[in-house]
Structures are given as C-alpha cells and as structure tokens.
Write a protein that holds these residues in place. Structure first.
Motif, PDB file in Angstrom:
ATOM      1  N   ILE A  49      20.449 -48.671 -84.530  1.00 54.24           N
ATOM      2  CA  ILE A  49      20.113 -49.318 -82.974  1.00 54.24           C
ATOM      3  C   ILE A  49      18.732 -49.215 -82.740  1.00 54.24           C
ATOM      4  N   LEU A  50      18.059 -50.366 -82.719  1.00 54.20           N
ATOM      5  CA  LEU A  50      16.402 -50.199 -82.431  1.00 54.20           C
ATOM      6  C   LEU A  50      16.199 -51.397 -81.034  1.00 54.20           C
ATOM      7  N   PRO A  51      15.172 -50.737 -80.277  1.00 53.89           N
ATOM      8  CA  PRO A  51      14.748 -51.617 -79.141  1.00 53.89           C
ATOM      9  C   PRO A  51      14.370 -52.707 -79.672  1.00 53.89           C
ATOM     10  N   LYS A  52      14.695 -53.822 -78.689  1.00 56.28           N
ATOM     11  CA  LYS A  52      14.723 -55.513 -79.132  1.00 56.28           C
ATOM     12  C   LYS A  52      13.248 -55.640 -79.445  1.00 56.28           C
ATOM     13  N   ASN A  53      12.102 -54.944 -78.676  1.00 59.71           N
ATOM     14  CA  ASN A  53      10.757 -55.458 -78.924  1.00 59.71           C
ATOM     15  C   ASN A  53      10.392 -55.004 -80.321  1.00 59.71           C
ATOM     16  N   ILE A  54      11.207 -54.031 -81.108  1.00 59.39           N
ATOM     17  CA  ILE A  54      10.629 -53.422 -82.052  1.00 59.39           C
ATOM     18  C   ILE A  54      11.392 -54.326 -83.167  1.00 59.39           C
ATOM     19  N   LYS A  55      12.523 -54.849 -83.211  1.00 59.18           N
ATOM     20  CA  LYS A  55      13.519 -55.379 -84.093  1.00 59.18           C
ATOM     21  C   LYS A  55      12.632 -56.888 -84.752  1.00 59.18           C
ATOM     22  N   LEU A  56      12.128 -57.590 -83.604  1.00 60.04           N
ATOM     23  CA  LEU A  56      11.330 -58.669 -84.248  1.00 60.04           C
ATOM     24  C   LEU A  56       9.916 -58.328 -85.090  1.00 60.04           C
ATOM     25  N   LYS A  57       9.517 -57.358 -84.737  1.00 59.47           N
ATOM     26  CA  LYS A  57       8.234 -56.782 -85.248  1.00 59.47           C
ATOM     27  C   LYS A  57       8.625 -56.415 -86.817  1.00 59.47           C
ATOM     28  N   LEU A  58       9.917 -55.667 -86.918  1.00 63.94           N
ATOM     29  CA  LEU A  58      10.201 -55.048 -88.149  1.00 63.94           C
ATOM     30  C   LEU A  58      10.660 -56.241 -89.088  1.00 63.94           C
ATOM     31  N   SER A  59      11.317 -57.171 -88.676  1.00 63.98           N
ATOM     32  CA  SER A  59      11.685 -58.561 -89.541  1.00 63.98           C
ATOM     33  C   SER A  59      10.587 -59.062 -90.052  1.00 63.98           C
ATOM     34  N   LYS A  60       9.347 -59.074 -89.537  1.00 54.93           N
ATOM     35  CA  LYS A  60       8.005 -59.384 -90.174  1.00 54.93           C
ATOM     36  C   LYS A  60       7.743 -58.672 -91.410  1.00 54.93           C
ATOM     37  N   LEU A  61       8.092 -57.314 -91.169  1.00 53.50           N
ATOM     38  CA  LEU A  61       7.638 -56.657 -92.475  1.00 53.50           C
ATOM     39  C   LEU A  61       8.431 -56.225 -93.673  1.00 53.50           C
ATOM     40  N   LEU A  62       9.762 -56.606 -93.493  1.00 55.53           N
ATOM     41  CA  LEU A  62      10.810 -56.620 -94.037  1.00 55.53           C
ATOM     42  C   LEU A  62      10.889 -57.623 -95.313  1.00 55.53           C
ATOM     43  N   ARG A  63       9.961 -57.082 -96.359  1.00 60.14           N
ATOM     44  CA  ARG A  63       9.934 -58.198 -97.500  1.00 60.14           C
ATOM     45  C   ARG A  63       9.345 -57.367 -98.832  1.00 60.14           C
ATOM     46  N   PRO A  64       9.563 -57.757 -99.811  1.00 56.36           N
ATOM     47  CA  PRO A  64       8.999 -57.318-101.155  1.00 56.36           C
ATOM     48  C   PRO A  64       7.499 -56.935-101.043  1.00 56.36           C
ATOM     49  N   ALA A  65       7.060 -55.739-101.525  1.00 55.75           N
ATOM     50  CA  ALA A  65       5.515 -55.245-101.320  1.00 55.75           C
ATOM     51  C   ALA A  65       5.263 -54.631-102.380  1.00 55.75           C
TER      52      ALA A  65
END
Length: 199
Positions: A49-65
């Motif tokens: 469970i994550l605050p909504k303002n964090i979920k969008l930001k995290l979706s941009k970081l969840l990628r192979p690196a």
C-alpha cells in the motif's frame, strides 16, 4: 573529482532520460493518469500500500537497469515536492556519474526499501524484493546503515561488498552523511562508483 558546487538544474533532459525526472526534477504539477500501471505494486497486498502521489513516480522507475540505488529516505523524498539538500546532492551525483564517468543513459534507477506504515517509515523488504525482481540490476548500491540492515539484519554495516542472494551489493555511506560538504565521504563514494563504470 567530487560532487562539490555543481548546479545542474538545467539538466532536466538528462534526468528524464535516466528515468529520474519525477524524483530529481524541480517540483511540477503532477500529470493526471486515469489507470495505474500494471507494473505498479498490487494494492491488495498490504505491504505494497503506497500513497497515490508515490505510485506514479515509482512506475517511472520500475524498469531494468544496470544499477539499483537504495537508501532509507527514498520513500520520504518521493512523498514531498520540496527540493531538499539531499535531493540536490543525489541529483549532482547522478549527473556526474552520467557526465564524467560516461555511464549509459538509463543505467541508474531507484527503488524503496522503506515504506510508510502508520505515518512512519519502516523497512519493507517485500516491496524492495518486488522491485528487485523487475529491475534485475547488475549491482545494488546501498546508501546507509538503515537500508543495509533491512537487507542484512544479522550483519554489521561496513563500506564493502556483500551479496544479497545472487546480487552484488556495494554498501556506501548514507547520503545525509555527505552533507553539508563532507569531502572525504564524497570522494569515497566517487572513487567507489568509478570502479563500477560499465566498460
């Protein structure tokens, strides 16, 4: 080379290409999104469970690196729009790694190892593990004792290499220890990062 006195506010393009726009850029109005990303942690799992303002930001970081960078205060930094000294420091480090060490674009991403629970930050190894499985980094850079103890609760924190399963983890000082201008620790971090420059 260290991280002293570098102003990189004009480099939002580079940060965007690195996948760090929402974390490192100056505050801007969030863009509405009607549907959540399928790669966002599942709300039905209480640990995710994550605050909504964090979920969008995290979706941009969840990628192979190539590398995954973690520290205990990351979730808090995502939750605020203010550009703090810590954010400026991280921005400077990321920029110099890209610009001076020529790391490829997209080679750095961040993911939480702490999450909000009852309005306080607490370790969340399941959330971290979820991101790790999606990002699949070659190396993990773990900044600070609090993040380290989440991964290695039974080991003493040291500035050296560890293994989390099959992943090589390089332990480093907490970003806050580098502030306001701890040149010795900044140089230690810089010299360590140089060793991991992709060939």
């Amino acid at each position: 080379m260290d991280f002293n006195s570098l102003d990189i506010s004009e480099n939002s393009r580079v940060l965007t290409q690195l996948g760090l726009k929402y974390f490192l850029a100056d505050p801007e109005p969030p863009k509405p999104k009607k549907t959540s990303s399928p790669s966002t942690p599942n709300d039905q799992n209480a640990s995710f469970i994550l605050p909504k303002n964090i979920k969008l930001k995290l979706s941009k970081l969840l990628r192979p690196a190539y590398t995954l960078w973690i520290y205990a205060g990351f979730t808090y930094d995502l939750s605020i729009e203010e550009v703090t000294d810590r954010k400026r420091l991280i921005r400077s480090i990321v920029h110099q790694v890209h610009d001076k060490l020529n790391w490829p674009q997209g080679s750095i991403t961040f993911w939480p190892v702490f999450n909000f629970k009852n309005d306080n930050l607490a370790p969340d190894i399941q959330l971290f593990q979820y991101g790790l499985e999606q990002i699949k980094p070659i190396y993990i850079f773990c900044f600070g004792k609090d993040a380290f103890k989440t991964l290695f609760p039974d080991q003493d924190f040291e500035i050296k290499k560890f293994y989390y399963g099959s992943y090589l983890v390089q332990a480093l000082p907490d970003f806050d220890q580098l502030l306001p201008d701890n040149r010795e620790l900044k140089n230690l971090v810089w010299q360590t990062l140089k060793k991991y420059t992709p060939q």
